[in-house]
Design a protein around this motif. Structure first.
Motif, PDB file in Angstrom:
ATOM      1  N   ASP A  38       0.826  -1.208   0.000  1.00  0.00           N
ATOM      2  CA  ASP A  38       0.000   0.000   0.000  1.00  0.00           C
ATOM      3  C   ASP A  38       0.860   1.259   0.000  1.00  0.00           C
ATOM      4  N   ARG A  39       1.902   1.251   0.808  1.00  0.00           N
ATOM      5  CA  ARG A  39       2.789   2.425   0.863  1.00  0.00           C
ATOM      6  C   ARG A  39       3.510   2.626  -0.463  1.00  0.00           C
ATOM      7  N   PHE A  40       4.023   1.544  -1.039  1.00  0.00           N
ATOM      8  CA  PHE A  40       4.713   1.640  -2.321  1.00  0.00           C
ATOM      9  C   PHE A  40       3.793   2.239  -3.395  1.00  0.00           C
ATOM     10  N   LEU A  41       2.549   1.819  -3.384  1.00  0.00           N
ATOM     11  CA  LEU A  41       1.590   2.308  -4.373  1.00  0.00           C
ATOM     12  C   LEU A  41       1.241   3.774  -4.117  1.00  0.00           C
ATOM     13  N   ASN A  42       1.030   4.128  -2.865  1.00  0.00           N
ATOM     14  CA  ASN A  42       0.668   5.500  -2.521  1.00  0.00           C
ATOM     15  C   ASN A  42       1.804   6.483  -2.817  1.00  0.00           C
ATOM     16  N   GLU A  43       3.038   6.025  -2.623  1.00  0.00           N
ATOM     17  CA  GLU A  43       4.176   6.886  -2.949  1.00  0.00           C
ATOM     18  C   GLU A  43       4.217   7.182  -4.452  1.00  0.00           C
ATOM     19  N   LEU A  44       3.999   6.156  -5.255  1.00  0.00           N
ATOM     20  CA  LEU A  44       3.970   6.370  -6.700  1.00  0.00           C
ATOM     21  C   LEU A  44       2.852   7.326  -7.077  1.00  0.00           C
ATOM     22  N   ILE A  45       1.703   7.174  -6.463  1.00  0.00           N
ATOM     23  CA  ILE A  45       0.573   8.067  -6.747  1.00  0.00           C
ATOM     24  C   ILE A  45       0.937   9.513  -6.400  1.00  0.00           C
ATOM     25  N   ASP A  46       1.635   9.715  -5.300  1.00  0.00           N
ATOM     26  CA  ASP A  46       2.060  11.071  -4.928  1.00  0.00           C
ATOM     27  C   ASP A  46       3.006  11.654  -5.973  1.00  0.00           C
ATOM     28  N   LEU A  47       3.898  10.827  -6.487  1.00  0.00           N
ATOM     29  CA  LEU A  47       4.818  11.288  -7.534  1.00  0.00           C
ATOM     30  C   LEU A  47       4.060  11.639  -8.812  1.00  0.00           C
ATOM     31  N   LEU A  48       3.053  10.835  -9.133  1.00  0.00           N
ATOM     32  CA  LEU A  48       2.279  11.065 -10.358  1.00  0.00           C
ATOM     33  C   LEU A  48       1.421  12.329 -10.278  1.00  0.00           C
ATOM     34  N   LYS A  49       1.169  12.794  -9.092  1.00  0.00           N
ATOM     35  CA  LYS A  49       0.378  14.023  -8.930  1.00  0.00           C
ATOM     36  C   LYS A  49       1.169  15.268  -9.323  1.00  0.00           C
ATOM     37  N   ILE A  50       2.474  15.135  -9.415  1.00  0.00           N
ATOM     38  CA  ILE A  50       3.318  16.283  -9.770  1.00  0.00           C
ATOM     39  C   ILE A  50       3.369  16.411 -11.297  1.00  0.00           C
ATOM     40  N   PRO A  51       2.850  17.499 -11.869  1.00  0.00           N
ATOM     41  CA  PRO A  51       2.806  17.649 -13.335  1.00  0.00           C
ATOM     42  C   PRO A  51       4.148  18.090 -13.913  1.00  0.00           C
ATOM     43  N   SER A  52       5.114  17.192 -13.906  1.00  0.00           N
ATOM     44  CA  SER A  52       6.486  17.518 -14.314  1.00  0.00           C
ATOM     45  C   SER A  52       6.655  17.452 -15.829  1.00  0.00           C
ATOM     46  N   VAL A  53       5.976  18.352 -16.522  1.00  0.00           N
ATOM     47  CA  VAL A  53       5.986  18.412 -17.995  1.00  0.00           C
ATOM     48  C   VAL A  53       7.171  19.267 -18.437  1.00  0.00           C
ATOM     49  N   SER A  54       8.207  18.630 -18.946  1.00  0.00           N
ATOM     50  CA  SER A  54       9.427  19.358 -19.295  1.00  0.00           C
ATOM     51  C   SER A  54       9.271  20.223 -20.543  1.00  0.00           C
ATOM     52  N   ALA A  55       8.320  19.900 -21.403  1.00  0.00           N
ATOM     53  CA  ALA A  55       8.160  20.643 -22.660  1.00  0.00           C
ATOM     54  C   ALA A  55       7.477  21.990 -22.480  1.00  0.00           C
ATOM     55  N   ASP A  56       6.795  22.208 -21.370  1.00  0.00           N
ATOM     56  CA  ASP A  56       6.002  23.413 -21.170  1.00  0.00           C
ATOM     57  C   ASP A  56       6.568  24.224 -20.001  1.00  0.00           C
ATOM     58  N   PRO A  57       7.096  25.428 -20.272  1.00  0.00           N
ATOM     59  CA  PRO A  57       7.725  26.242 -19.213  1.00  0.00           C
ATOM     60  C   PRO A  57       6.809  26.553 -18.031  1.00  0.00           C
ATOM     61  N   LYS A  58       5.502  26.503 -18.236  1.00  0.00           N
ATOM     62  CA  LYS A  58       4.611  26.839 -17.117  1.00  0.00           C
ATOM     63  C   LYS A  58       4.669  25.779 -16.012  1.00  0.00           C
ATOM     64  N   PHE A  59       5.236  24.606 -16.327  1.00  0.00           N
ATOM     65  CA  PHE A  59       5.374  23.549 -15.326  1.00  0.00           C
ATOM     66  C   PHE A  59       6.792  23.480 -14.749  1.00  0.00           C
ATOM     67  N   LYS A  60       7.570  24.515 -14.961  1.00  0.00           N
ATOM     68  CA  LYS A  60       8.976  24.510 -14.543  1.00  0.00           C
ATOM     69  C   LYS A  60       9.133  24.176 -13.061  1.00  0.00           C
ATOM     70  N   ASP A  61       8.373  24.853 -12.207  1.00  0.00           N
ATOM     71  CA  ASP A  61       8.489  24.605 -10.759  1.00  0.00           C
ATOM     72  C   ASP A  61       8.128  23.167 -10.406  1.00  0.00           C
ATOM     73  N   ASP A  62       7.169  22.600 -11.139  1.00  0.00           N
ATOM     74  CA  ASP A  62       6.746  21.224 -10.873  1.00  0.00           C
ATOM     75  C   ASP A  62       7.829  20.222 -11.264  1.00  0.00           C
ATOM     76  N   VAL A  63       8.559  20.523 -12.326  1.00  0.00           N
ATOM     77  CA  VAL A  63       9.646  19.638 -12.728  1.00  0.00           C
ATOM     78  C   VAL A  63      10.713  19.598 -11.635  1.00  0.00           C
ATOM     79  N   PHE A  64      11.052  20.764 -11.099  1.00  0.00           N
ATOM     80  CA  PHE A  64      12.023  20.811 -10.009  1.00  0.00           C
ATOM     81  C   PHE A  64      11.480  20.112  -8.759  1.00  0.00           C
ATOM     82  N   ARG A  65      10.184  20.241  -8.538  1.00  0.00           N
ATOM     83  CA  ARG A  65       9.560  19.585  -7.385  1.00  0.00           C
ATOM     84  C   ARG A  65       9.651  18.061  -7.518  1.00  0.00           C
ATOM     85  N   ALA A  66       9.500  17.558  -8.742  1.00  0.00           N
ATOM     86  CA  ALA A  66       9.622  16.119  -8.968  1.00  0.00           C
ATOM     87  C   ALA A  66      11.053  15.654  -8.696  1.00  0.00           C
ATOM     88  N   ALA A  67      12.029  16.471  -9.074  1.00  0.00           N
ATOM     89  CA  ALA A  67      13.423  16.128  -8.795  1.00  0.00           C
ATOM     90  C   ALA A  67      13.657  16.006  -7.292  1.00  0.00           C
TER      91      ALA A  67
END
Length: 462
Positions: A12-41
């Motif tokens: 359950d924890r392993f799955l929930n951790e992945l879900i938390d990571l997937l909630k971060i919109p780390s879209v590298s192609a779109d500058p408006k998601f810049k902060d989210d990409v760094f947050r994913a890192a």
């Protein structure tokens, strides 16, 4: 506690951790998601620390950072380098998603009766690289980490990994390893596990066709002035002949033809054409004449329009001759086709076929080399044994149509063949709306990766 027991206890924890990571919109192609990409890192770095890494750091580049981590238990033991990427494709068009792309949900599907996680990046590549983090944690917690391990998780794969070459070249000693694991590919099915031994390269272009110096009234000027959309469509159509053979001069000069024996082995992989068409809701397949579907996506180069635009596309009607029309065009390449050379061939040809009534601009976005990896190395043998242990069946070597530029870079700069150890399915809608990744795939991937470490150490000691 054994690795398998630790995984079961912490599911359950392993799955929930992945879900938390997937909630971060780390879209590298779109500058408006810049902060989210760094947050994913930051998320990846903290995950490595919690899993037991002695070193976990964010390495800045000219673009998005690379997360590096390591655990060296004994310098005399083999070292495994794990590569993955935390950036994701844009989720557009959002209206085609059944659920919001960054609000993960688990739903059952025909291919994933135990449920699949629907979210952008679930299969490509967050769900797949995170398996390695969790396998590492499980091996650490159980005391069964059999090899040293290093992690290099980047944030620019979906935009061409522009800064990765420099990082790898400048950090060869830091990244030195006996084998490299990459989970960014797919298997044939859960019933027929497979390991990818070939990937196509990529050349990604953008073209712009310009006619008049402004949009024009289609009644006043129609028939007298070139319509860039019409011209662009005609130019694109001419890039292939009636047999779907690409017409760019010199395009096939370095394309090697496989022998009948090699093609025969490739087509031994389980494949049901009717099921393939049914899954895609198409009446028939389409592609280069003289090749099977498996061959078309594994060993033949392609040219495809990825996007096209121009003129008025709003509600209602607007009678206009557009000033400009544009398109994005990608070419998947096979071994020996050098992407810079192919990009130049495309540019020269595309400009040469433009009528005098328009001007043309051609831009190269990014590219990468094709790669073929050995199926006889110790790494491949360890992966084969690991899959046979967890799936109960020997995996099939396959070639895949996608592109991972890091593979050829690793081969050249680190002198090591990566093992393309993917656990997704080709029906997981990568790069499309409703991307998903099987929950069962995620957990069997974690278990199989842990088994790989055990087998690789044993084989290396022989």
């Amino acid at each position: 506690m054994a690795v398998s027991d630790f995984i079961t206890t912490n599911k359950d924890r392993f799955l929930n951790e992945l879900i938390d990571l997937l909630k971060i919109p780390s879209v590298s192609a779109d500058p408006k998601f810049k902060d989210d990409v760094f947050r994913a890192a930051d998320f990846v770095k903290e995950s490595l620390v919690k899993a037991g890494a002695d070193v976990a750091e964010i390495c800045q580049t000219a673009g998005y950072p690379i997360v590096y981590g390591e655990k060296i238990i004994d310098p005399s033991l083999p070292t495994v380098l794990v590569y993955g990427h935390y950036d994701v494709q844009p989720a557009d068009p959002f209206e085609l998603w059944d659920s919001p792309p960054f609000e993960p949900v688990i739903k059952k599907t025909k291919e994933h009766p135990g449920g699949a996680i629907f979210a952008r990046g679930s299969a490509d590549d967050k769900g797949q690289f995170y398996m390695h983090v969790k396998a590492f944690e499980a091996m650490m917690a159980s005391g069964e980490l059999a090899c040293n391990v290093k992690f290099m998780i980047e944030g620019e794969e979906e935009v061409g990994s522009d800064n990765l070459d420099k990082f790898v070249i400048e950090n060869k000693e830091k990244l030195a390893a006996d084998v490299i694991l990459i989970s960014d590919t797919h298997m044939i099915s859960m019933q027929d596990p497979s390991i990818t031994v070939g990937l196509r390269g990529m050349s990604y272009m953008e073209v712009e066709v310009t006619g008049a110096n402004r949009d024009l009234h289609s009644g006043t000027y129609g028939g007298a002035v070139a319509n860039p959309i019409n011209v662009l469509c005609k130019m694109i159509a001419s890039l292939k002949d009636e047999n779907e053979h690409i017409t760019i001069p010199g395009f096939y000069d370095k394309v090697a033809e496989l022998s009948a024996e090699q093609r025969g082995r490739l087509n031994e992989a389980p494949f049901d054409l009717n099921e393939y068409k049914e899954k895609l809701n198409i009446a028939d397949v389409h592609g280069e004449k003289g090749y099977t579907t498996i061959e078309r996506v594994g060993i033949r180069p392609t040219l495809d329009v990825n996007g096209i635009w121009g003129g008025y596309i709003g509600e209602g009607a607007k009678t206009v001759l557009p000033s400009k029309a544009s398109a994005k065009i990608s070419m998947r390449l096979v071994p020996d086709q050098e992407w810079h050379e192919i990009s130049k061939l495309f540019e020269n040809h595309f400009k040469s076929i433009a009528p005098d009534s328009v001007t043309v601009k051609v831009k190269t976005h990014h590219g990468g080399a094709a790669a073929v990896v050995s199926d006889s190395s110790l790494g491949y043998q360890a992966a084969e044994k690991a899959m046979e242990e967890t799936f109960g069946k020997r995996p099939i070597p396959t070639r895949e149509g996608g592109s991972i530029p890091i593979v050829a870079l690793f081969q050249k700069e680190l002198g090591t063949d990566p093992i393309l150890f993917g656990f997704g399915l080709d029906t997981d809608a990568l790069h499309s709306p409703n991307e998903h990744y099987g929950v069962a795939n995620y957990f069997i991937g974690i278990e199989t990766i842990a088994a790989f470490f055990k087998h690789f150490r044993t084989l290396s000691a022989q």
